[in-house]
Design a protein around this motif. Structure first.
Motif, PDB file in Angstrom:
ATOM      1  N   UNK A  19     -24.811 -14.358   7.583  1.00 16.15           N
ATOM      2  CA  UNK A  19     -25.792 -13.527   6.899  1.00 16.15           C
ATOM      3  C   UNK A  19     -25.158 -12.749   5.745  1.00 16.15           C
ATOM      4  N   UNK A  20     -24.024 -12.149   6.022  1.00 18.17           N
ATOM      5  CA  UNK A  20     -23.360 -11.313   5.016  1.00 18.17           C
ATOM      6  C   UNK A  20     -22.961 -12.115   3.787  1.00 18.17           C
ATOM      7  N   UNK A  21     -22.553 -13.348   3.982  1.00 16.44           N
ATOM      8  CA  UNK A  21     -22.062 -14.162   2.863  1.00 16.44           C
ATOM      9  C   UNK A  21     -23.165 -14.440   1.845  1.00 16.44           C
ATOM     10  N   UNK A  63     -28.671  -6.123  -4.030  1.00 17.68           N
ATOM     11  CA  UNK A  63     -27.755  -6.956  -3.243  1.00 17.68           C
ATOM     12  C   UNK A  63     -26.434  -6.232  -2.988  1.00 17.68           C
ATOM     13  N   UNK A  64     -25.984  -5.458  -3.963  1.00 21.39           N
ATOM     14  CA  UNK A  64     -24.752  -4.706  -3.763  1.00 21.39           C
ATOM     15  C   UNK A  64     -24.933  -3.640  -2.691  1.00 21.39           C
ATOM     16  N   UNK A  65     -26.045  -2.909  -2.747  1.00 21.97           N
ATOM     17  CA  UNK A  65     -26.285  -1.838  -1.772  1.00 21.97           C
ATOM     18  C   UNK A  65     -26.396  -2.389  -0.360  1.00 21.97           C
ATOM     19  N   UNK A  70     -23.998  -4.189   5.024  1.00 21.43           N
ATOM     20  CA  UNK A  70     -23.633  -5.342   5.851  1.00 21.43           C
ATOM     21  C   UNK A  70     -22.125  -5.422   6.051  1.00 21.43           C
ATOM     22  N   UNK A  71     -21.363  -5.115   4.994  1.00 18.05           N
ATOM     23  CA  UNK A  71     -19.908  -5.122   5.126  1.00 18.05           C
ATOM     24  C   UNK A  71     -19.411  -4.080   6.098  1.00 18.05           C
ATOM     25  N   UNK A 436     -33.299  -7.398   7.798  1.00 13.95           N
ATOM     26  CA  UNK A 436     -32.658  -7.105   6.526  1.00 13.95           C
ATOM     27  C   UNK A 436     -32.746  -8.253   5.526  1.00 13.95           C
ATOM     28  N   UNK A 437     -32.502  -9.462   5.958  1.00 11.21           N
ATOM     29  CA  UNK A 437     -32.417 -10.593   5.027  1.00 11.21           C
ATOM     30  C   UNK A 437     -33.702 -10.801   4.220  1.00 11.21           C
TER      31      UNK A 437
END
Length: 482
Positions: A19-21, A63-65, A70-71, A436-437
């Motif tokens: 998901x994170x990728x 996407x950054x936020x 997610x990170x 989230x996605x």
């Protein structure tokens, strides 16, 4: 509760990374597309490129936020799911993680300044330089994480044999993990794969918007975005073919066990190894595959006409064989790549025949399909690479552990947490990404929409005009309208 801790931990972390990728690929691809678009806007004095850069930057913020959140979840998982693994990382290879943090800070500082202070820059080239900083930051973050992955495949920076015999780490070299024997090949292929997946998603979105709108001004903006991303994708898929071949050649030399599993080679040979297309292993023998005689040897050793050592799984105990399906996921990844390569070949032929691909609705719809296929290929490639390391989370250095019969530093079972908290935590993570996605993609694409094209183009035109006046007069100009 019958699921073992290692299986559950592995499944949850695989789910999280899968998901994170997606956020990572979109952030990297948007950043470089924005950089190219604004550069072309200033060089060509083109308001359509400028509008494209401005709108895409809004999506990048989202996407950054979300990627940052997610990170954080992933960082928490590393310590909760893999505590023993992180003990070694903390003592030996924590350096790349520190660099990743500074890369994140570069991106976090440059991106808000780029997006929210657009109108305050009197020199647009200084503003463009911020987009370049964002692009560098996003890339370096992925680069340093890949360094850790390469270290897990071919660990260095400490005395492996002493650790395995005495469970104590000595002879630490904190700089060594930055460059392992597998780093070069992994970094080359990773960068191309992640950029390609993100670029084709943006391309698919732009193709969809181009197909749906009837406003000619909007079409001009989307056309420019399609041109940037399509050229990038075409060059990148050629690059991926070369770097993918290089990575397999590297595995052949430094990770023969993984290579044998990926290629479904059972017995070592020095000539005549066939290429198996798909298939499974039954009772130690390949079955249900398409056989291409001599093809693997020729691909591995083209300059010696197929003469060269090909490793086999029979040289290793079956307890350290990776799951046999990694061969099928590799073939699936290559097959998807070939399909996309044929599609781009058709597009290139149409271009040289003076036939506009964007005038063909079928090509635009196929471009949207390529967007999905590109993401699936990237995810499939990641599964192939990571499952190909099973049962180890940290494999042996090149040349082995120095202990007969020991083929890795740490297994997944040794690294995994046995705390009951990982079960409810895993359920929470599943729910987190299910929500989230779709919301992230929905809002990102919503803010990138050209809501009022006339106003957008007017502001872009004014920005470019002001920059041109500043350049011609050699004196400071007032800020832009945004």
């Amino acid at each position: 509760m019958a699921i073992s801790y290692p299986v559950w931990d592995s499944a949850m972390f695989a789910y999280t990374i899968s998901s994170h990728i997606l956020f990572v690929t979109l952030s990297m691809a948007l950043a470089i597309t924005i950089t190219i678009a604004e550069f072309l806007a200033l060089r060509k004095k083109d308001k359509y490129y400028d509008t494209l850069a401005y709108k895409l930057s809004k999506g990048l913020v989202i996407f950054f936020a979300v990627g940052t959140a997610s990170g954080t979840v992933m960082a928490m998982e590393l310590f909760l799911f893999w505590p023993n693994f992180m003990k070694i990382v903390g003592q030996v290879s924590i350096g790349p993680f520190y660099v990743e943090v500074f890369s994140f800070l570069l991106e976090a500082i440059a991106l808000p300044m780029y997006v929210y202070f657009w109108k305050d820059f009197k020199n647009r080239w200084e503003h463009w330089a911020l987009s370049l900083a964002v692009t560098i930051g996003t890339y370096l973050s992925a680069f340093t994480v890949t360094e850790i992955n390469a270290w897990m495949n071919t660990p260095n920076g400490f005395n492996v044999k002493y650790y395995l015999l005495h469970n104590k780490i000595i002879d630490v070299n904190p700089l060594a993990p930055f460059w392992t024997p597998s780093t070069f090949a992994e970094e080359l292929h990773m960068s191309g794969a992640v950029y390609y997946a993100g670029i084709v998603v943006i391309l698919g979105y732009l193709a969809y918007k181009y197909l749906k709108t009837s406003n000619m001004s909007e079409k001009m903006v989307y056309r420019r975005g399609i041109n940037i991303t399509a050229v990038f994708a075409i060059l990148d898929i050629i690059y991926l073919g070369a770097t993918g071949s290089n990575e397999l050649s590297t595995l052949l030399v430094i990770e023969p066990l993984k290579y044998a599993a990926l290629e479904q080679d059972m017995v070592p040979v020095t000539y005549g190894a066939p290429e198996h297309i798909f298939g499974i292993i039954i009772n130690g023998h390949p079955a249900y595959y398409v056989n291409l005689p001599l093809a693997q040897s020729l691909l591995a050793y083209p300059f010696t006409f197929g003469h060269g050592y090909i490793p086999g799984l029979s040289s290793y105990p079956s307890s350290v064989w990776p799951p046999s399906f990694v061969h099928d996921t590799l073939d699936l990844m290559v097959g998807f790549g070939v399909l996309m390569g044929f599609f781009w070949l058709i597009v290139v032929i149409m271009y040289f025949m003076k036939k506009d691909p964007l005038s063909r609705p079928l090509i635009l719809k196929l471009t949207m399909a390529v967007a999905v296929l590109g993401v699936l290929t990237m995810e499939d490639g990641w599964y192939t690479a990571e499952v190909g390391r099973v049962p180890f989370i940290i494999k042996a250095p090149v040349g082995g552990t120095g202990i007969p019969g020991v083929y890795g530093v740490m297994t997944i079972g040794q690294a995994a947490s046995t705390s009951p908290v990982v079960f409810p935590l895993g359920i929470a993570i599943i729910i987190f990404y299910i929500v989230l996605l779709p919301l992230t993609f929905y809002y990102a694409f919503k803010v990138m929409k050209l809501s009022n094209i006339d106003d957008d183009l007017k502001m872009a035109e004014e920005d470019i005009k002001i920059e041109e006046e500043r350049k011609n007069r050699g004196v400071p100009a007032k800020a832009g309208m945004r």
